[in-house]
Enzyme design. Structure first.
Site, PDB file in Angstrom:
ATOM      1  N   TYR A 167     -13.072  11.544  -2.232  1.00  0.00           N
ATOM      2  CA  TYR A 167     -11.802  11.655  -2.969  1.00  0.00           C
ATOM      3  C   TYR A 167     -12.106  11.864  -4.438  1.00  0.00           C
ATOM      4  O   TYR A 167     -12.996  11.209  -4.976  1.00  0.00           O
ATOM      5  CB  TYR A 167     -10.958  10.384  -2.791  1.00  0.00           C
ATOM      6  CG  TYR A 167      -9.674  10.692  -2.055  1.00  0.00           C
ATOM      7  CD1 TYR A 167      -8.735  11.529  -2.645  1.00  0.00           C
ATOM      8  CD2 TYR A 167      -9.414  10.173  -0.797  1.00  0.00           C
ATOM      9  CE1 TYR A 167      -7.554  11.851  -1.967  1.00  0.00           C
ATOM     10  CE2 TYR A 167      -8.246  10.489  -0.125  1.00  0.00           C
ATOM     11  CZ  TYR A 167      -7.324  11.333  -0.714  1.00  0.00           C
ATOM     12  OH  TYR A 167      -6.176  11.655  -0.064  1.00  0.00           O
TER      13      TYR A 167
ATOM     14  N   GLU B 269      -9.368  12.753  -7.071  1.00  0.00           N
ATOM     15  CA  GLU B 269      -8.157  13.106  -7.839  1.00  0.00           C
ATOM     16  C   GLU B 269      -8.440  13.101  -9.329  1.00  0.00           C
ATOM     17  O   GLU B 269      -9.193  12.248  -9.813  1.00  0.00           O
ATOM     18  CB  GLU B 269      -7.058  12.076  -7.563  1.00  0.00           C
ATOM     19  CG  GLU B 269      -6.066  12.533  -6.535  1.00  0.00           C
ATOM     20  CD  GLU B 269      -5.020  11.472  -6.275  1.00  0.00           C
ATOM     21  OE1 GLU B 269      -4.482  10.921  -7.237  1.00  0.00           O
ATOM     22  OE2 GLU B 269      -4.785  11.191  -5.086  1.00  0.00           O
TER      23      GLU B 269
ATOM     24  N   ASP C 102      -0.113  37.123  -9.669  1.00  0.00           N
ATOM     25  CA  ASP C 102      -0.753  36.619  -8.456  1.00  0.00           C
ATOM     26  C   ASP C 102      -1.675  37.729  -7.952  1.00  0.00           C
ATOM     27  O   ASP C 102      -1.227  38.709  -7.360  1.00  0.00           O
ATOM     28  CB  ASP C 102       0.339  36.290  -7.427  1.00  0.00           C
ATOM     29  CG  ASP C 102      -0.230  35.821  -6.100  1.00  0.00           C
ATOM     30  OD1 ASP C 102      -1.447  35.917  -5.901  1.00  0.00           O
ATOM     31  OD2 ASP C 102       0.576  35.368  -5.261  1.00  0.00           O
TER      32      ASP C 102
ATOM     33  N   THR D 262      -6.090  33.795  -4.420  1.00  0.00           N
ATOM     34  CA  THR D 262      -6.804  33.151  -3.321  1.00  0.00           C
ATOM     35  C   THR D 262      -8.279  33.488  -3.528  1.00  0.00           C
ATOM     36  O   THR D 262      -8.622  34.391  -4.293  1.00  0.00           O
ATOM     37  CB  THR D 262      -6.363  33.694  -1.946  1.00  0.00           C
ATOM     38  OG1 THR D 262      -6.486  35.127  -1.971  1.00  0.00           O
ATOM     39  CG2 THR D 262      -4.945  33.323  -1.614  1.00  0.00           C
TER      40      THR D 262
ATOM     41  N   LYS E 273      -9.835  36.490   0.152  1.00  0.00           N
ATOM     42  CA  LYS E 273      -9.490  37.854   0.580  1.00  0.00           C
ATOM     43  C   LYS E 273     -10.564  38.793   0.034  1.00  0.00           C
ATOM     44  O   LYS E 273     -11.722  38.659   0.417  1.00  0.00           O
ATOM     45  CB  LYS E 273      -8.085  38.203   0.105  1.00  0.00           C
ATOM     46  CG  LYS E 273      -7.008  37.217   0.596  1.00  0.00           C
ATOM     47  CD  LYS E 273      -5.634  37.705   0.196  1.00  0.00           C
ATOM     48  CE  LYS E 273      -4.593  36.638   0.102  1.00  0.00           C
ATOM     49  NZ  LYS E 273      -3.955  36.243   1.325  1.00  0.00           N
TER      50      LYS E 273
ATOM     51  N   ARG F 142     -11.700  29.909   2.236  1.00  0.00           N
ATOM     52  CA  ARG F 142     -10.239  29.853   2.114  1.00  0.00           C
ATOM     53  C   ARG F 142      -9.903  28.907   0.984  1.00  0.00           C
ATOM     54  O   ARG F 142     -10.381  27.776   0.946  1.00  0.00           O
ATOM     55  CB  ARG F 142      -9.612  29.300   3.395  1.00  0.00           C
ATOM     56  CG  ARG F 142      -9.911  30.085   4.630  1.00  0.00           C
ATOM     57  CD  ARG F 142      -8.914  29.753   5.705  1.00  0.00           C
ATOM     58  NE  ARG F 142      -7.649  30.351   5.373  1.00  0.00           N
ATOM     59  CZ  ARG F 142      -7.345  31.640   5.605  1.00  0.00           C
ATOM     60  NH1 ARG F 142      -8.209  32.420   6.206  1.00  0.00           N
ATOM     61  NH2 ARG F 142      -6.181  32.114   5.265  1.00  0.00           N
TER      62      ARG F 142
HETATM   63  N1  PLP Z   1      -0.123  35.254  -2.732  1.00  0.00           N
HETATM   64  C1  PLP Z   1      -0.308  36.458  -2.171  1.00  0.00           C
HETATM   65  C2  PLP Z   1      -0.059  37.696  -2.983  1.00  0.00           C
HETATM   66  C3  PLP Z   1      -0.734  36.558  -0.849  1.00  0.00           C
HETATM   67  O1  PLP Z   1      -0.892  37.758  -0.280  1.00  0.00           O
HETATM   68  C4  PLP Z   1      -0.944  35.361  -0.109  1.00  0.00           C
HETATM   69  C5  PLP Z   1      -1.379  35.374   1.298  1.00  0.00           C
HETATM   70  O2  PLP Z   1      -1.198  36.204   2.066  1.00  0.00           O
HETATM   71  C6  PLP Z   1      -0.722  34.143  -0.734  1.00  0.00           C
HETATM   72  C7  PLP Z   1      -0.315  34.128  -2.043  1.00  0.00           C
HETATM   73  C8  PLP Z   1      -0.852  32.849   0.012  1.00  0.00           C
HETATM   74  O3  PLP Z   1      -2.169  32.524   0.241  1.00  0.00           O
HETATM   75  P1  PLP Z   1      -2.556  31.327   1.233  1.00  0.00           P
HETATM   76  O4  PLP Z   1      -2.374  31.819   2.598  1.00  0.00           O
HETATM   77  O5  PLP Z   1      -3.984  31.023   0.879  1.00  0.00           O
HETATM   78  O6  PLP Z   1      -1.657  30.169   0.883  1.00  0.00           O
END
Ligand code: PLP
Length: 474
Positions: free
Chosen positions: A65, A67, A242, A271, A274, A280
């Site tokens: 843990y 935090e 994002d 993320t 990808k 992950r």
């Molecule tokens: N943001 C975008 C643009 C995504 O394509 C995705 C997943 O497909 C996510 C966020 C969410 O990611 P996670 O599945 O790791 O929560």
């Protein structure tokens, strides 16, 4: 006598140990490797992490843990976690040229939640505290607290529409972001399929959002983040990008200048699994003025950090800093463009008429199919994709009219532009031989022997590009 590679030994021994508890799990782990080796993976959001990344996840860091943040934990005994988290954050800052990196988010959704609450804390909560001369929320009077809660729930967000390629977490009702924010969408030009920045500017001027979100999960083109930042500045919005889908292309310097979000956005989320090819997980990069609020992600919206995953993030980010990662990222796009062109040569219609990133969206209306029918027919033939809406989709978000395809995973296996032509032929063969059953958006007819022949060709093609060639499970 041939000797086993260190990776083979490591994974064989791990499975042997797992088998002493429940051999069904060991068998499933081994079977998953076989399945991944044999399937033609065109899912744009998937990849193959390296053996080093995979191994960094499976150890006793999982038990800890931690935090809080580096050097400021709510638990004792975190010095090794501090090492892991600071190395991962350092790699992230260096790789992306970001002033601050927060590597704790467990996923992309979590990274976006951290970012949204950091912005709300900065733009809504901090001014309310200052006005009430309170140091923290516990010091507010009941009336001031009630007012702040109302104000936090009364903010606006502008994000890309789902059918143009936006993501559920960008303010759509089924996701918590849509319940938190009053959301409006920007879309794409009906003629070109490209983001219409003038229309976006108009909407922003009229709607005056607190946050403008850039980024997508199914838009096949570059985005001009410099222009989006100008629009955000004009209307006083915080600009969040994002980059979950294209982080690998930013890391690999395929997207630079106006197309690199990091210098233009106040805050960037991603993320790590990808196109970046890590474990992950998620991550937030930001300008210094948001750093303290971002670092409050846990326990604000996140459960305790996952040190084993942060260890794997550190390895993946270190790998992405190596010179060969830029070559990988360039090849991902070259393959994506080769696949798109080969499909169009055979008559397929692609959203925006092509791609300049790692993905394309085939408009399967042109084959007389819904996305659901096309996705399933391709799967029957050993080709793994996912259905996706197209702009102004007549078939809605469940059946859809598109199939999204991406090249990060196959490029990791070593496939190149020549193989993309063969894959386009397989996809086109399946789609042009699939017939929608009359009146159904889900049922279809596809000759089983044709599907079998395509699946065999796909497996033969992949045999020349072994997945995890150093791993032999025996
Ligand atoms: N943001 C975008 C643009 C995504 O394509 C995705 C997943 O497909 C996510 C966020 C969410 O990611 P996670 O599945 O790791 O929560």
């Amino acid at each position: 006598m041939s000797s086993l590679s260190p990776e083979s030994t490591a994974f064989r021994q791990a499975i042997a140990v797992i088998n002493t508890v429940d051999p069904r799990i060991g068998a499933a782990i081994a079977a998953e490797l076989t399945d991944q080796r044999e399937s033609l993976k065109l899912i744009a959001s998937e990849n193959y992490a390296s053996p080093a990344v995979l191994l960094a996840m499976g150890n006793w860091f999982s038990d800890k843990y931690a935090e809080g943040t580096i050097g400021r934990r709510f638990y004792a005994g975190c010095r090794n976690v501090d090492t892991v988290e600071s190395v991962a954050a350092e790699h992230a800052r260096e790789l992306f040229g970001a002033p601050h990196a927060y590597v704790q988010p467990h996923s992309g959704i979590d990274a976006n939640l951290v970012a949204y609450w950091a912005i709300l804390a900065d733009r809504v909560e901090a001014p309310a505290l200052a006005k009430a001369q309170a140091r923290q929320v516990n010091d507010l009077s009941p009336a001031d607290w009630a007012q702040l809660r109302q104000d936090l729930g009364n903010q606006r967000m502008l994000g890309m529409s789902l059918d143009a390629g936006g993501h559920l977490t960008h303010g759509f009702r089924p996701n918590i972001s849509g319940k938190m924010f009053d959301q409006r969408s920007y879309g794409t030009d009906p003629e070109t399929g490209l983001i219409d920045y003038d229309a976006l500017r108009e909407t922003a001027r009229e709607f005056k959002p607190l946050i403008i979100v850039g980024g997508y999960s199914a838009y096949p083109r570059k985005v001009n983040f410099r222009v989006m930042r100008e629009i955000a500045d004009e209307v006083g919005a915080t600009f969040l990008v994002d980059m979950a889908h294209f982080a690998g292309l930013v890391a690999g310097k395929v997207f630079t200048g106006d197309f690199d979000p990091v210098p233009h956005a106040h805050i960037v989320t991603t993320t790590t699994h990808k196109s970046l090819r890590g474990p992950r997980g998620g991550m937030v990069l930001c300008q210094p003025e948001l750093a303290d609020q971002v670092d409050r992600g846990c326990p604000m919206v996140l459960g305790g950090p996952l040190p084993h995953i942060m260890a794997a993030k550190a390895i993946a980010l270190a790998e992405a800093r190596r010179p060969d990662f830029a070559g990988y990222a360039q090849q991902v796009v070259a393959n994506s463009q080769a696949l798109a062109e080969a499909l169009m040569r055979r008559g397929a219609t692609l959203v925006t008429g092509g791609t300049d990133n790692h993905l394309s969206v085939i408009d399967v209306n042109s084959y007389g199919l819904t996305g659901r029918q096309a996705e399933q027919a391709l799967l029957d033939s050993g080709i793994v994709t996912n259905r996706n809406s197209v702009p102004r989709d007549p078939n809605g978000a469940w059946y859809t009219s598109g199939v999204r395809i991406g090249t990060p995973a196959l490029t990791s296996r070593g496939l190149g532009t020549a193989e993309m032509d063969e894959i386009a032929e397989l996809i086109h063969t399946v789609l042009s031989h699939t017939r929608a059953d009359s009146g159904s958006k889900a049922k279809y007819t596809l000759d089983g022997s044709l599907a079998e022949r395509v699946a065999k060709q796909a497996t033969e093609l992949l045999a020349g590009f072994p997945l995890y060639p150093t791993i032999d499970l025996g």
